[in-house]
Design a protein around this motif. Structure first.
Motif, PDB file in Angstrom:
ATOM      1  N   ARG A 202      39.134  46.269  38.218  1.00 56.79           N
ATOM      2  CA  ARG A 202      40.146  46.706  37.254  1.00 56.79           C
ATOM      3  C   ARG A 202      39.472  47.384  36.060  1.00 56.79           C
ATOM      4  O   ARG A 202      38.346  47.041  35.697  1.00 56.79           O
ATOM      5  CB  ARG A 202      40.988  45.528  36.755  1.00 56.79           C
ATOM      6  CG  ARG A 202      41.938  44.955  37.796  1.00 56.79           C
ATOM      7  CD  ARG A 202      42.697  43.750  37.227  1.00 56.79           C
ATOM      8  NE  ARG A 202      43.805  43.376  38.072  1.00 56.79           N
ATOM      9  CZ  ARG A 202      43.726  42.571  39.121  1.00 56.79           C
ATOM     10  NH1 ARG A 202      42.561  42.046  39.442  1.00 56.79           N
ATOM     11  NH2 ARG A 202      44.804  42.291  39.839  1.00 56.79           N
ATOM     12  N   LYS A 337      46.734  46.571  36.558  1.00 52.76           N
ATOM     13  CA  LYS A 337      46.777  46.768  38.004  1.00 52.76           C
ATOM     14  C   LYS A 337      45.374  46.941  38.573  1.00 52.76           C
ATOM     15  O   LYS A 337      44.497  47.533  37.944  1.00 52.76           O
ATOM     16  CB  LYS A 337      47.611  48.000  38.350  1.00 52.76           C
ATOM     17  CG  LYS A 337      49.119  47.798  38.228  1.00 52.76           C
ATOM     18  CD  LYS A 337      49.857  49.033  38.694  1.00 52.76           C
ATOM     19  CE  LYS A 337      51.375  48.832  38.638  1.00 52.76           C
ATOM     20  NZ  LYS A 337      52.097  50.049  39.083  1.00 52.76           N
ATOM     21  N   ALA A 338      45.191  46.425  39.778  1.00 54.52           N
ATOM     22  CA  ALA A 338      43.903  46.547  40.453  1.00 54.52           C
ATOM     23  C   ALA A 338      43.710  47.957  40.992  1.00 54.52           C
ATOM     24  O   ALA A 338      44.668  48.641  41.344  1.00 54.52           O
ATOM     25  CB  ALA A 338      43.817  45.530  41.591  1.00 54.52           C
ATOM     26  N   THR A 343      41.426  43.269  46.073  1.00 58.10           N
ATOM     27  CA  THR A 343      40.628  42.669  44.994  1.00 58.10           C
ATOM     28  C   THR A 343      40.573  41.151  45.103  1.00 58.10           C
ATOM     29  O   THR A 343      39.561  40.526  44.858  1.00 58.10           O
ATOM     30  CB  THR A 343      41.205  43.059  43.628  1.00 58.10           C
ATOM     31  OG1 THR A 343      41.155  44.477  43.502  1.00 58.10           O
ATOM     32  CG2 THR A 343      40.409  42.444  42.497  1.00 58.10           C
TER      33      THR A 343
END
Length: 350
Positions: A202, A337-338, A343
């Motif tokens: 991230r 948000k990734a 993740t």
């Protein structure tokens, strides 16, 4: 001719042998830097962040893969930073706005652009600030050379942290960059199907930094919320829905005076609920008609503890950003948000 060819081959083989022996004698980090160009830590950055607000990026990555993540994130940022240079980053210090870097380019008759080096050097001396560039292992880039770089990521300083699995990059304090729009575009490109990064999880866009105390935190949040509301005033609902997130990664590694940790008001915001109350109060001071909504907030205020290495004992610095819904996720908790969909299956902080 054959003898000459044989001599050249033998000489080449001897050079290669010496090169292999030299590499074996190199320390592991020297071998790594010979293959991958990495920036050095800017050891002046923590004291500058302690004195003034900065914007930048906090990256979460796989633990023990920080070097690979550094190279990866720099290649990403270099593609997205430049279009958003010289935007209004945080608006926290009018003096900073008035003392923006005095860069002046001129075009010669033959059409080449040049930098007025004398004026740049004068600005650096008069401001008394440390200007840093992206430094590769074994290489030093002077402030003047950094100024002439065409890549926006070259102005980023890599800041040493006390926790693994995190990377911190900051811009010089006079550099005004819209970090939220940069991260928004990065997330959008990966959601559109661009190949996901391997090591970076991230990227948190830092709009401002401050000491973790009630007065400074309220001032920063109020300023950023005012800016957000002014930019989106025709697109916000009534009442305004907001949410607050607070990450304290690195608190375990941070040394705090035990005798003051419980009694001092400077440490009261270590408690999540107290911090949430201060942030919510700042939001309602700007927008009276506002309510907390953790499921679908129109704006999210994220406070990130920065485990900076080299700070005086007891000093606590946090990064603050006010973010739109398109760059945050609310499940299972409020966070950026990734960059990649898997993740959660990877080791390291989320």
């Amino acid at each position: 001719m054959a003898e000459e060819g044989g001599a050249v081959t033998k000489e080449y083989e001897e050079e290669q042998k010496q090169k292999i022996e030299a590499e074996k004698s190199m320390a592991p980090w020297e071998q790594h830097s010979a293959v991958i160009s990495l920036p050095r830590f800017d050891y002046t950055a923590p004291s500058l962040i302690l004195q003034h607000s900065h914007c930048g990026f906090l990256i979460t990555c796989t633990i023990k893969r920080e070097k690979s993540a550094t190279k990866e994130v720099l290649s990403i940022l270099e593609k997205y930073v430049d279009p958003f240079r010289n935007g209004d980053c945080d608006g926290l210090d009018s003096h900073e706005k008035n003392s923006t870097k005095r860069r002046r380019t001129c075009t010669e008759e033959i059409g080449r652009e040049c930098l007025d080096l004398e004026e740049t050097n004068s600005a650096i001396v008069n401001s008394g600030e440390v200007m840093t560039g992206k430094l590769s292992e074994g290489t030093h880039i002077s402030p003047t050379k950094a100024e002439t770089s065409s890549s926006g990521a070259f102005d980023l300083s890599l800041v040493k942290l006390t926790r693994s699995g995190l990377l911190l990059f900051t811009f010089p304090r006079n550099e005004l960059v819209d970090t939220v729009d940069i991260v928004s575009n990065i997330i959008e490109s990966f959601e559109a199907g661009k190949s996901s990064p391997i090591w970076c999880h991230r990227i948190f866009p830092i709009q401002a930094t401050c000491r973790l105390n009630e007065k400074e935190l309220q001032e920063v949040v109020s300023t950023l919320v005012k800016k957000f509301v002014a930019n989106k005033q025709n697109h916000l609902g009534h009442p305004l829905k907001f949410a607050v997130g607070y990450n304290r990664r690195g608190i375990e590694e941070t040394k705090l005076p035990k005798e003051n940790a419980d009694s001092s008001s400077d440490y009261s915001l270590l408690d999540r609920n107290t911090c949430f109350g201060v942030v919510a109060s700042a939001v309602r001071h700007v927008v009276e008609d506002s309510i907390v909504d953790l499921k679908c907030p129109e704006l999210s205020i994220l406070v990130e503890w920065l485990p900076l290495s080299g700070l005086p004992t007891g000093s606590i610095i946090v990064a603050v950003s006010v973010l739109p819904i398109n760059v945050v996720s609310t499940k299972p908790r409020l966070c950026i948000k990734a960059l990649t969909s898997n993740t959660k299956q990877r080791p390291g902080p989320q």
